[in-house]
Design an enzyme around this catalytic site. Structure first.
Site: not given
Ligand code: ZN
Length: 392
Positions: A201-203, A207, A210, A295-299
């Site tokens: 998932q990405t918004r 870099h 990721h 990942g860290r701090d997802h969403a």
């Protein structure tokens, strides 16, 4: 196990609840019916949910949730049926619209631009939205400055629940070739012979950090689905068309085409952190992913959630409740001493050896037309971002 058995394809991962929902109805009959029904224009966010419902991305949901499911999801992170579910999916209406619609048991849903009807909602229930409880439980805060909570507060006070029959999917003029439904990604995975697939998932633009995480995950599965969210995001996020150019450049230069693909995720962003991570994972299971990167701090947004809170929330579910395997990663970086990408898990060296830049610093550099170091960002990606910032 015999040889034949060991090479026989495994069954693809089952959608959440067992079956992939498809809400497409008979377009002609429904369009005729819809022409005589009260019409409701729905918000961009609800339009995203409608598209996800229609294609089965939100399986097993077959429409906007009723009060029992709504309450159960808020309080227990499960549907009334007991199935895991972390974020309410409801249709809010203003008092004005509610009065206009009256007691109609079917209404036609259209987009905010006044399109021809997209769907017919068979109204089963009307109930008040308990916004403050929803904010506190789902978002962990009642703060109206939180972008997800703000959207809840701005929505209408009453919810219309009921099943959906789709006339057609919402029209899009961007990313057309990337808009695969869950049935289509599943069939694509099958064609490529991928039995295990990790979803990302990405918004944000991707870099090196990721890219590294995705490739670590890809080392242990057959395929990678980069699945950028393209529904509503907050206004200071990088716009989806710019992000898409970054993903294309990255794929062109650095990803194996037979092992990785990009498709878009039509959801709107809630910024609900841990709860949204669970929901994102369940949705990706519906798209056919067997693994999901957390990942860290997802969403997350601001400092509302702890760095690893999303990863920890997965522990509150039994593995078979979610059915998709979370792959948890720490933050990664280039280490000069290791001469490679690494994370605190794999690199014993100190901060001074690591190439790490804050988001603010990176934005500053890009705005000034400077590429961040290539250990941080691929030059092709940096150039696209610099160019985009110049346009603003
Ligand atoms: Zn190191």
């Amino acid at each position: 196990m015999s040889d034949t058995e060991s090479i026989a394809p495994l069954e693809p991962i089952a959608p959440h609840g067992g079956a992939l929902v498809d809400l497409m109805g008979d377009p002609d009959a429904l369009a005729t019916e819809a022409a005589n029904l009260p019409k409701l224009a729905i918000s961009t966010r609800e339009l995203s949910d409608l598209e996800m419902l229609a294609t089965g991305a939100l399986s097993p949901l077959t429409g906007f949730q009723g009060e029992h499911d709504y309450r159960s999801v808020i309080e227990t992170m499960h549907l009334e049926s007991g199935l895991a579910w972390a974020i309410p999916v409801v249709l809010s209406v203003s008092d004005e619209d509610r009065h206009r619609i009256g007691g109609a048991d079917s209404i036609a849903l259209a987009d905010a631009e006044g399109s021809d009807p997209l769907a017919v909602l068979r109204v089963s229930e009307v109930f008040p939205r308990d916004k403050v409880t929803e904010a506190a439980k789902v978002y962990g805060t009642e703060d109206g400055e939180h972008p997800g909570v703000k959207a809840v507060y701005q929505a209408g006070d009453v919810c219309l629940a009921g099943t959906i029959e789709m006339i057609r999917l919402p029209a899009h003029d961007n990313f057309v070739e990337y808009r695969l439904t869950p049935a289509q990604t599943r069939s694509e995975f099958k064609e490529r012979g991928w039995r295990t697939v990790v979803g990302f998932q990405t918004r944000n633009p991707i870099h090196r950090a990721h890219e590294y995480i995705q490739k670590c995950a890809l080392e242990i599965v057959d395929g990678l689905l980069v699945h950028p969210l393209v529904g509503a995001t907050k206004s200071d996020d990088v716009p989806p068309d710019v992000r898409m150019r970054c993903y294309e450049a990255l794929f062109e230069g650095y990803y194996p085409k037979d092992r990785a693909m990009v498709s878009v995720f039509p959801a709107a962003m809630r910024y609900a952190g841990p709860r949204e991570a669970i929901w994102h994972a369940i949705c990706r299971k519906n798209y056919g992913c067997t693994h999901f990167i957390v990942g860290r701090d997802h969403a997350g947004v601001g400092s509302y959630y702890g760095t690893y809170e999303a990863q920890e929330l997965f522990e509150e579910f039994e593995p078979d409740e979610l059915g998709i395997m979370p792959l948890k990663f720490e933050h990664s970086f280039w280490c000069e001493r290791c001469e490679g990408m690494a994370s605190p898990k794999t690199c014993p060296h100190g901060e001074a050896e690591r190439v790490s830049l804050s988001g603010t610093k990176v934005r500053e550099m890009l705005r000034a037309g400077d590429r961040p170091p290539q250990e941080f960002s691929r030059p092709e990606v940096a150039d696209i971002l610099i160019e985009a910032m110049r346009g603003h």
